[in-house]
Motif scaffolding. Sequence first.
Motif, PDB file in Angstrom:
ATOM      1  N   GLU A 197       0.829  -1.209   0.000  1.00 14.28           N
ATOM      2  CA  GLU A 197       0.000   0.000   0.000  1.00 14.28           C
ATOM      3  C   GLU A 197       0.866   1.262   0.000  1.00 14.28           C
ATOM      4  OE1 GLU A 197      -0.530  -2.606   2.100  1.00 14.28           O
ATOM      5  OE2 GLU A 197      -2.353  -3.387   1.147  1.00 14.28           O
ATOM      6  N   ALA A 198       1.957   1.229   0.740  1.00 15.41           N
ATOM      7  CA  ALA A 198       2.882   2.376   0.750  1.00 15.41           C
ATOM      8  C   ALA A 198       3.513   2.561  -0.629  1.00 15.41           C
ATOM      9  CB  ALA A 198       3.966   2.176   1.810  1.00 15.41           C
ATOM     10  N   LEU A 199       3.869   1.458  -1.286  1.00 13.12           N
ATOM     11  CA  LEU A 199       4.437   1.551  -2.634  1.00 13.12           C
ATOM     12  C   LEU A 199       3.423   2.153  -3.604  1.00 13.12           C
ATOM     13  CD1 LEU A 199       6.292  -1.891  -2.984  1.00 13.12           C
ATOM     14  CD2 LEU A 199       7.217   0.308  -2.228  1.00 13.12           C
ATOM     15  N   GLU A 200       2.157   1.742  -3.486  1.00 14.35           N
ATOM     16  CA  GLU A 200       1.113   2.274  -4.360  1.00 14.35           C
ATOM     17  C   GLU A 200       0.942   3.782  -4.164  1.00 14.35           C
ATOM     18  OE1 GLU A 200      -1.759  -1.658  -4.752  1.00 14.35           O
ATOM     19  OE2 GLU A 200      -2.028  -0.319  -3.030  1.00 14.35           O
ATOM     20  N   LYS A 201       0.951   4.216  -2.913  1.00 10.24           N
ATOM     21  CA  LYS A 201       0.803   5.651  -2.635  1.00 10.24           C
ATOM     22  C   LYS A 201       1.994   6.431  -3.200  1.00 10.24           C
ATOM     23  CE  LYS A 201      -0.023   9.057   0.897  1.00 10.24           C
ATOM     24  NZ  LYS A 201      -1.256   9.669   1.048  1.00 10.24           N
ATOM     25  N   LEU A 202       3.197   5.892  -3.028  1.00 12.90           N
ATOM     26  CA  LEU A 202       4.396   6.548  -3.565  1.00 12.90           C
ATOM     27  C   LEU A 202       4.310   6.658  -5.090  1.00 12.90           C
ATOM     28  CD1 LEU A 202       6.996   4.823  -1.256  1.00 12.90           C
ATOM     29  CD2 LEU A 202       6.570   7.287  -1.348  1.00 12.90           C
ATOM     30  N   GLU A 203       3.879   5.588  -5.735  1.00  8.86           N
ATOM     31  CA  GLU A 203       3.724   5.616  -7.195  1.00  8.86           C
ATOM     32  C   GLU A 203       2.715   6.679  -7.617  1.00  8.86           C
ATOM     33  OE1 GLU A 203       4.604   1.076  -8.685  1.00  8.86           O
ATOM     34  OE2 GLU A 203       2.738   1.458  -7.597  1.00  8.86           O
ATOM     35  N   SER A 204       1.609   6.780  -6.877  1.00 10.04           N
ATOM     36  CA  SER A 204       0.575   7.773  -7.218  1.00 10.04           C
ATOM     37  C   SER A 204       1.088   9.208  -7.046  1.00 10.04           C
ATOM     38  CB  SER A 204      -0.681   7.559  -6.366  1.00 10.04           C
ATOM     39  OG  SER A 204      -0.479   7.991  -5.031  1.00 10.04           O
ATOM     40  N   GLU A 205       2.152   9.366  -6.251  1.00 13.51           N
ATOM     41  CA  GLU A 205       2.740  10.676  -6.023  1.00 13.51           C
ATOM     42  C   GLU A 205       3.958  10.935  -6.907  1.00 13.51           C
ATOM     43  OE1 GLU A 205       3.452  10.944  -1.807  1.00 13.51           O
ATOM     44  OE2 GLU A 205       1.313  10.835  -1.355  1.00 13.51           O
ATOM     45  N   GLY A 206       4.213  10.020  -7.839  1.00 15.91           N
ATOM     46  CA  GLY A 206       5.272  10.249  -8.814  1.00 15.91           C
ATOM     47  C   GLY A 206       6.606   9.593  -8.515  1.00 15.91           C
ATOM     48  N   ILE A 207       6.714   8.865  -7.409  1.00 17.91           N
ATOM     49  CA  ILE A 207       7.965   8.144  -7.118  1.00 17.91           C
ATOM     50  C   ILE A 207       7.985   6.889  -7.982  1.00 17.91           C
ATOM     51  CG2 ILE A 207       9.327   6.936  -5.352  1.00 17.91           C
ATOM     52  CD1 ILE A 207       9.191   9.919  -4.830  1.00 17.91           C
ATOM     53  N   LYS A 208       9.085   6.666  -8.671  1.00 19.69           N
ATOM     54  CA  LYS A 208       9.219   5.464  -9.492  1.00 19.69           C
ATOM     55  C   LYS A 208       9.541   4.272  -8.576  1.00 19.69           C
ATOM     56  CE  LYS A 208      11.107   7.722 -13.655  1.00 19.69           C
ATOM     57  NZ  LYS A 208      10.057   8.609 -13.840  1.00 19.69           N
ATOM     58  N   VAL A 209       8.735   3.216  -8.711  1.00 22.99           N
ATOM     59  CA  VAL A 209       8.947   1.981  -7.957  1.00 22.99           C
ATOM     60  C   VAL A 209       9.172   0.877  -8.974  1.00 22.99           C
ATOM     61  CG1 VAL A 209       7.956   0.324  -6.329  1.00 22.99           C
ATOM     62  CG2 VAL A 209       7.485   2.777  -6.052  1.00 22.99           C
ATOM     63  N   TYR A 210      10.282   0.161  -8.817  1.00 13.66           N
ATOM     64  CA  TYR A 210      10.613  -0.898  -9.776  1.00 13.66           C
ATOM     65  C   TYR A 210      11.142  -2.124  -9.055  1.00 13.66           C
ATOM     66  CZ  TYR A 210      12.217  -3.306 -13.868  1.00 13.66           C
ATOM     67  OH  TYR A 210      12.384  -4.240 -14.838  1.00 13.66           O
ATOM     68  N   PRO A 211      10.539  -3.292  -9.264  1.00 10.81           N
ATOM     69  CA  PRO A 211       9.323  -3.541 -10.013  1.00 10.81           C
ATOM     70  C   PRO A 211       8.126  -2.844  -9.351  1.00 10.81           C
ATOM     71  CG  PRO A 211      10.324  -5.621  -9.264  1.00 10.81           C
ATOM     72  CD  PRO A 211      11.114  -4.510  -8.703  1.00 10.81           C
ATOM     73  N   SER A 212       7.065  -2.693 -10.090  1.00  7.45           N
ATOM     74  CA  SER A 212       5.910  -1.927  -9.618  1.00  7.45           C
ATOM     75  C   SER A 212       5.171  -2.650  -8.496  1.00  7.45           C
ATOM     76  CB  SER A 212       4.939  -1.689 -10.776  1.00  7.45           C
ATOM     77  OG  SER A 212       4.323  -2.911 -11.152  1.00  7.45           O
ATOM     78  N   SER A 213       4.345  -1.892  -7.788  1.00 13.80           N
ATOM     79  CA  SER A 213       3.520  -2.479  -6.731  1.00 13.80           C
ATOM     80  C   SER A 213       2.558  -3.511  -7.321  1.00 13.80           C
ATOM     81  CB  SER A 213       2.753  -1.389  -5.983  1.00 13.80           C
ATOM     82  OG  SER A 213       1.910  -0.680  -6.868  1.00 13.80           O
ATOM     83  N   GLU A 214       2.091  -3.263  -8.537  1.00 14.62           N
ATOM     84  CA  GLU A 214       1.186  -4.208  -9.195  1.00 14.62           C
ATOM     85  C   GLU A 214       1.889  -5.552  -9.436  1.00 14.62           C
ATOM     86  OE1 GLU A 214      -1.419  -4.671 -13.318  1.00 14.62           O
ATOM     87  OE2 GLU A 214      -0.300  -2.831 -12.948  1.00 14.62           O
ATOM     88  N   THR A 215       3.137  -5.498  -9.861  1.00 16.53           N
ATOM     89  CA  THR A 215       3.913  -6.718 -10.079  1.00 16.53           C
ATOM     90  C   THR A 215       4.085  -7.481  -8.765  1.00 16.53           C
ATOM     91  OG1 THR A 215       5.094  -5.715 -11.919  1.00 16.53           O
ATOM     92  CG2 THR A 215       6.137  -7.621 -10.880  1.00 16.53           C
ATOM     93  N   LEU A 216       4.359  -6.750  -7.689  1.00 15.08           N
ATOM     94  CA  LEU A 216       4.519  -7.382  -6.379  1.00 15.08           C
ATOM     95  C   LEU A 216       3.224  -8.044  -5.944  1.00 15.08           C
ATOM     96  CD1 LEU A 216       6.155  -8.045  -3.875  1.00 15.08           C
ATOM     97  CD2 LEU A 216       5.615  -5.753  -3.005  1.00 15.08           C
ATOM     98  N   ARG A 217       2.094  -7.388  -6.134  1.00 16.06           N
ATOM     99  CA  ARG A 217       0.792  -7.978  -5.773  1.00 16.06           C
ATOM    100  C   ARG A 217       0.552  -9.276  -6.544  1.00 16.06           C
ATOM    101  NH1 ARG A 217      -2.441  -5.714  -2.296  1.00 16.06           N
ATOM    102  NH2 ARG A 217      -2.424  -3.466  -2.010  1.00 16.06           N
ATOM    103  N   LYS A 218       0.827  -9.265  -7.846  1.00 14.12           N
ATOM    104  CA  LYS A 218       0.639 -10.471  -8.663  1.00 14.12           C
ATOM    105  C   LYS A 218       1.531 -11.601  -8.176  1.00 14.12           C
ATOM    106  CE  LYS A 218      -0.851  -8.122 -12.848  1.00 14.12           C
ATOM    107  NZ  LYS A 218      -0.499  -7.710 -14.221  1.00 14.12           N
ATOM    108  N   PHE A 219       2.770 -11.278  -7.838  1.00 10.01           N
ATOM    109  CA  PHE A 219       3.702 -12.286  -7.335  1.00 10.01           C
ATOM    110  C   PHE A 219       3.175 -12.893  -6.040  1.00 10.01           C
ATOM    111  CE2 PHE A 219       7.183 -13.392  -4.477  1.00 10.01           C
ATOM    112  CZ  PHE A 219       7.809 -14.380  -5.222  1.00 10.01           C
ATOM    113  N   ARG A 220       2.691 -12.057  -5.139  1.00 10.91           N
ATOM    114  CA  ARG A 220       2.182 -12.547  -3.856  1.00 10.91           C
ATOM    115  C   ARG A 220       0.978 -13.458  -4.044  1.00 10.91           C
ATOM    116  NH1 ARG A 220       2.331  -7.508   0.340  1.00 10.91           N
ATOM    117  NH2 ARG A 220       4.549  -7.594   0.806  1.00 10.91           N
ATOM    118  N   ILE A 221       0.075 -13.114  -4.952  1.00 11.17           N
ATOM    119  CA  ILE A 221      -1.100 -13.949  -5.211  1.00 11.17           C
ATOM    120  C   ILE A 221      -0.655 -15.304  -5.751  1.00 11.17           C
ATOM    121  CG2 ILE A 221      -3.125 -14.202  -6.719  1.00 11.17           C
ATOM    122  CD1 ILE A 221      -3.467 -11.112  -6.418  1.00 11.17           C
ATOM    123  N   LYS A 222       0.295 -15.283  -6.676  1.00 13.37           N
ATOM    124  CA  LYS A 222       0.798 -16.527  -7.254  1.00 13.37           C
ATOM    125  C   LYS A 222       1.443 -17.393  -6.170  1.00 13.37           C
ATOM    126  CE  LYS A 222       3.929 -18.190 -10.837  1.00 13.37           C
ATOM    127  NZ  LYS A 222       4.904 -17.825 -11.857  1.00 13.37           N
TER     128      LYS A 222
END
Length: 132
Positions: free
Chosen positions: A82-107
């Motif tokens: 959630e913190a990564l998502e908020k940072l991304e929404s504020e323009g901080i580049k996160v790599y890999p993205s929070s979306e990628t991390l969520r997909k990995f966790r579900i898998k």
Amino acid sequence: MNYFSSNFKLGILGGGQLGKMLLAETRKFDIQTHVLDPSDESPCKIACNHFSLGDLTDFETVYNFGKQVNVLTFEIELVNVEALEKLESEGIKVYPSSETLRKFRIKEFKKIFIKAIKFQLLIMNDFLVKLL
């Protein structure tokens, strides 16, 4: 933004061996490195420019750490998404993205769940065989 100047700040969530290997690569460029890790004995502590001690799963800790850097990455998947998502929404580049991390966790959760079900079926099967 110039990625190869001393004004560029790379943040790394997690300070284990993978982080230490990443830091070895950043030394080839003029990059300031910031590391956040829950252990004061982190392997990255002596190799980075700035070390912060803190909980990688705590929203405020990860968020405030991320606000200090230009790009944020992680070397362990157990970080506050959630913190990564908020940072991304504020323009901080996160790599890999929070979306990628969520997909990995579900898998990973699915794999663990399936293994647990299979294990329960084996136990149940063994129990029924002994019962009969």
